[in-house]
Design a protein around this motif. Structure first.
Motif, short mmCIF file in Angstrom:
data_model
loop_
_atom_site.label_atom_id
_atom_site.label_comp_id
_atom_site.label_asym_id
_atom_site.label_seq_id
_atom_site.Cartn_x
_atom_site.Cartn_y
_atom_site.Cartn_z
N ASN A 18 -6.70 1.97 8.47
CA ASN A 18 -6.96 2.18 7.44
C ASN A 18 -7.85 1.84 6.08
OD1 ASN A 18 -6.89 4.90 5.79
ND2 ASN A 18 -6.12 3.77 3.83
N PHE A 19 -7.37 0.26 6.44
CA PHE A 19 -8.57 -0.85 5.62
C PHE A 19 -9.87 -0.52 6.14
CE2 PHE A 19 -10.52 -4.55 4.45
CZ PHE A 19 -10.36 -4.45 3.03
N ALA A 20 -9.61 -1.00 7.77
CA ALA A 20 -11.05 -1.12 8.66
C ALA A 20 -12.19 0.10 8.66
CB ALA A 20 -10.38 -1.24 10.12
N SER A 63 4.16 -0.02 13.04
CA SER A 63 3.95 0.98 12.53
C SER A 63 2.44 0.68 11.52
CB SER A 63 4.35 2.14 12.47
OG SER A 63 5.67 1.98 11.75
N SER A 64 3.95 0.29 10.21
CA SER A 64 3.22 0.60 9.23
C SER A 64 1.70 -1.06 8.95
CB SER A 64 4.21 -0.02 7.88
OG SER A 64 3.79 -0.66 7.05
N ILE A 65 2.30 -1.94 9.94
CA ILE A 65 1.33 -3.07 9.01
C ILE A 65 0.06 -2.00 10.56
CG2 ILE A 65 0.29 -5.26 10.26
CD1 ILE A 65 3.83 -6.44 10.11
N LYS A 66 0.32 -1.92 10.94
CA LYS A 66 -0.83 -1.36 11.71
C LYS A 66 -2.03 -0.32 11.42
CE LYS A 66 -1.34 0.12 16.00
NZ LYS A 66 -0.70 0.41 17.86
N GLU A 104 -9.75 -1.41 18.06
CA GLU A 104 -9.14 -1.64 19.44
C GLU A 104 -8.57 -2.91 19.45
OE1 GLU A 104 -9.46 0.16 21.94
OE2 GLU A 104 -10.64 1.80 21.31
N VAL A 105 -9.26 -3.71 18.58
CA VAL A 105 -8.52 -4.71 18.80
C VAL A 105 -7.07 -4.67 17.82
CG1 VAL A 105 -8.65 -6.99 17.10
CG2 VAL A 105 -10.29 -6.49 18.80
N ILE A 106 -7.39 -4.12 16.40
CA ILE A 106 -5.84 -3.59 16.06
C ILE A 106 -5.02 -2.84 16.68
CG2 ILE A 106 -5.05 -2.07 14.25
CD1 ILE A 106 -8.14 -2.74 12.27
N ASP A 107 -5.37 -1.80 17.63
CA ASP A 107 -4.18 -1.68 18.24
C ASP A 107 -4.16 -1.93 19.69
OD1 ASP A 107 -3.24 1.51 19.03
OD2 ASP A 107 -4.66 1.14 20.74
N SER A 108 -4.49 -3.41 19.79
CA SER A 108 -4.11 -3.78 21.45
C SER A 108 -2.92 -4.88 20.65
CB SER A 108 -4.88 -4.63 21.87
OG SER A 108 -6.16 -5.62 21.05
N LEU A 109 -3.83 -5.48 19.26
CA LEU A 109 -2.17 -6.52 18.64
C LEU A 109 -1.21 -5.74 17.76
CD1 LEU A 109 -5.38 -9.23 17.55
CD2 LEU A 109 -3.75 -9.39 19.08
N LYS A 167 5.20 -7.73 5.84
CA LYS A 167 4.01 -6.82 5.88
C LYS A 167 3.30 -6.32 4.40
CE LYS A 167 7.51 -2.90 6.22
NZ LYS A 167 8.10 -3.44 5.84
N ASP A 168 4.56 -7.07 3.69
CA ASP A 168 3.64 -6.44 2.49
C ASP A 168 2.95 -7.79 1.22
OD1 ASP A 168 3.99 -3.36 2.80
OD2 ASP A 168 5.76 -4.47 2.02
N TYR A 169 2.59 -9.03 1.70
CA TYR A 169 2.74 -10.29 1.33
C TYR A 169 1.61 -10.75 1.37
CZ TYR A 169 3.55 -14.64 -0.20
OH TYR A 169 4.46 -15.88 -1.07
N PHE A 170 0.96 -11.19 -0.06
CA PHE A 170 -0.60 -10.81 0.23
C PHE A 170 -1.60 -11.81 1.21
CE2 PHE A 170 -4.50 -12.72 -1.95
CZ PHE A 170 -5.42 -11.57 -2.12
N PRO A 171 -0.71 -13.23 1.19
CA PRO A 171 -1.76 -14.14 2.43
C PRO A 171 -1.41 -13.51 3.18
CG PRO A 171 0.09 -14.83 0.35
CD PRO A 171 0.21 -13.65 0.49
N TYR A 172 -0.63 -13.46 3.38
CA TYR A 172 -0.41 -12.69 5.10
C TYR A 172 -1.89 -11.10 6.29
CZ TYR A 172 2.08 -10.41 9.52
OH TYR A 172 1.83 -9.77 10.59
N TYR A 173 -1.31 -10.05 4.68
CA TYR A 173 -2.18 -8.98 4.97
C TYR A 173 -3.87 -9.27 4.77
CZ TYR A 173 -1.99 -6.89 0.06
OH TYR A 173 -2.25 -6.75 -0.64
#
Length: 472
Positions: free
Chosen positions: A287-289, A279-282, A270-275, A227-233
């Motif tokens: 927030n970024f969006a 809680s940390s990733i969401k 909506e996409v973020i909420d559905s996938l 969740k804190d890894y640059f390539p992933y997020y």
């Protein structure tokens, strides 16, 4: 002799960690290093976006820090605005050495756990080189692009397989190293349509090969280890953008991509909420969006429906409070409103109100020590504009917390100090002016009313805006 201190540090670390291991605890790790040409007197060590400690450098610009207890995973250390990740496990004793003038490229690790971190930093640098190459490949057809991308990825996979056959590493490290390869290349495929098709019309998205995004079925949107890894997020941000675009095209009459569209950005939430359920990733993605949309949108009336949707999905009180304050500040910056006042200082450290020196049509732009290229580019651009538009005042505002060095920094580059100012209370002023992007430029009338609170001096129509301001 110059490495003797580091050798002694390593000896201390090995002894302490071996003692822990013998005692069966194995719950701590050591992190230390030497910083050549430091820009600060400390380093900051963090985990999961939370500061663990601020560690002072000694008279030789070195430090040693014990993390106890230590959880296996990714940590960050930062110095002078530069940030890099470190992989730590119990009983590790890692010493690094770097030159702050060439931060990532000079970074070398020694000690227990060093081989994993040297591999990761080398991959980080390799990814930067590859990304530039892939950007050029993005002008190729989808089939050719995929062929080249698969070939590059295959070489990196062979290197990782060779590394893992040579060294004994933990399952967590193997997962992170594999994610480094996979998610960096997944991100390139998510970016491809934007680079190849430009405005990303619906018909162009539909022309991609059917299996172009087959890897999406394997994505874990709730991977706590990454969740804190640059390539992933980074991948998640690009992926969400594309999925929202497809969703938007499915239920709207639009056929051309508009990243500032309210409905597209609502679809993104909506996409973020559905996938995402983690809680940390969401909350990070939401927030970024929200920041990206709110800071780029000039339609004040769209803020309310967007904010309502965001608050329904976010579970971070801290993020929610920040976004609400940002929206309130931006509403106060609506064209026609008076410029909110805030306290600034000049090069003589005299306190003034921002509105005290607005007597003519005025451009206010911002800069920071930590963004040298922007500092140089913006000042160079303004010098050109001042010659073309002598009727306009150009005001530069430093946003850093350091209330002394900003003057020295300007003098170092031989810039005149006239019309250069500094926020007396940067945090408060940045909130009042909704300043979340260093690229933000404000256009103000001689009567201190706002013409545009969110423009960019590097946009192609900026000079048209200046002419419009003069012709009012």
């Amino acid at each position: 002799m110059k490495h003797l201190y580091l050798i002694i540090l390593l000896s201390i670390c090995f002894t302490a960690c071996n003692k822990n291991s013998k005692n069966g605890t194995g719950s701590s790790a050591f992190l230390g290093g030497e910083i050549i040409n430091p820009s600060d007197k400390f380093v900051i060590i963090s985990r999961e976006n939370k500061v663990l400690d601020t560690v002072d450098l000694d008279q030789n610009n070195r430090f040693l820090y014990k993390i106890n207890p230590v959880e296996s995973g990714l940590y960050t250390f930062s110095h002078g605005g530069e940030i890099q990740m470190i992989f730590l496990e119990p009983n590790d004793s890692i010493i690094f050495r770097l030159n702050n003038l060439d931060f990532d490229e000079s970074l070398v690790f020694t000690g227990k756990g060093a081989k994993e971190n040297n591999y990761l930093i080398n991959m980080f640098l390799e990814n930067e080189r590859i990304n530039n190459k892939v950007l050029r490949l993005s002008q190729s057809s989808p089939e050719i692009f995929e062929k080249h991308l698969d070939s590059i990825k295959s070489v990196l996979q062979e290197n990782l397989d060779e590394f893992e056959s040579k060294y004994t590493t933990s399952d967590l490290f193997k997962k992170i190293a594999q994610a480094n390869i996979d998610y960096n290349f997944y991100a390139q495929k998510e970016l491809y349509p934007f680079a190849y098709y430009g405005n990303n019309e619906l018909k162009n998205l539909q022309s991609l090969p059917e299996d172009f995004y087959d890897y999406r079925s394997k994505i874990d949107y709730n991977d706590n280890d990454l969740k804190d890894y640059f390539p992933y997020y980074t991948f998640l941000k690009y992926n969400v953008n594309n999925l929202a675009l497809q969703r938007h095209f499915n239920h709207s009459k639009d056929s051309v991509f508009n990243k500032r569209s309210l409905h597209y950005n609502l679809d993104k939430l909506e996409v973020i909420d559905s996938l995402v359920t983690n809680s940390s990733i969401k909350n990070f993605l939401l927030n970024f969006a929200a920041l990206r949309y709110i800071n780029s949108c000039n339609r004040i009336d769209d803020f309310t429906p967007y904010l309502n949707s965001y608050l329904e999905k976010s579970t971070s009180p801290e993020n929610d409070a920040y976004i609400k304050k940002l929206v309130t500040s931006l509403k106060n910056l609506k064209p026609g409103n008076l410029l909110p006042n805030t306290i600034v200082t000049n090069n003589k450290n005299e306190e003034l109100h921002l509105s005290d020196f607005i007597k003519r049509p005025t451009v206010i732009y911002f800069w920071s020590f930590n963004l040298k290229n922007h500092f140089l580019d913006s000042h160079k651009k303004v010098q050109e504009l001042m010659k073309k538009y002598p009727e306009i005042d150009f005001i530069a505002m430093n946003i850093d917390k350091d209330d002394v060095n900003w003057v020295n920094y300007l003098q170092q580059y031989q810039y005149p100090l006239k019309n250069e100012y500094h926020f007396k209370n940067p945090d408060i002023s940045r909130q009042i002016l909704a300043l979340n992007s260093i690229n933000r430029v404000m256009l103000i009338n001689a009567d201190r009313t706002i013409i545009n609170s969110n423009t960019n001096m590097f946009s192609k129509d900026f000079e048209e805006q200046l002419l419009g301001m003069l012709n009012q």
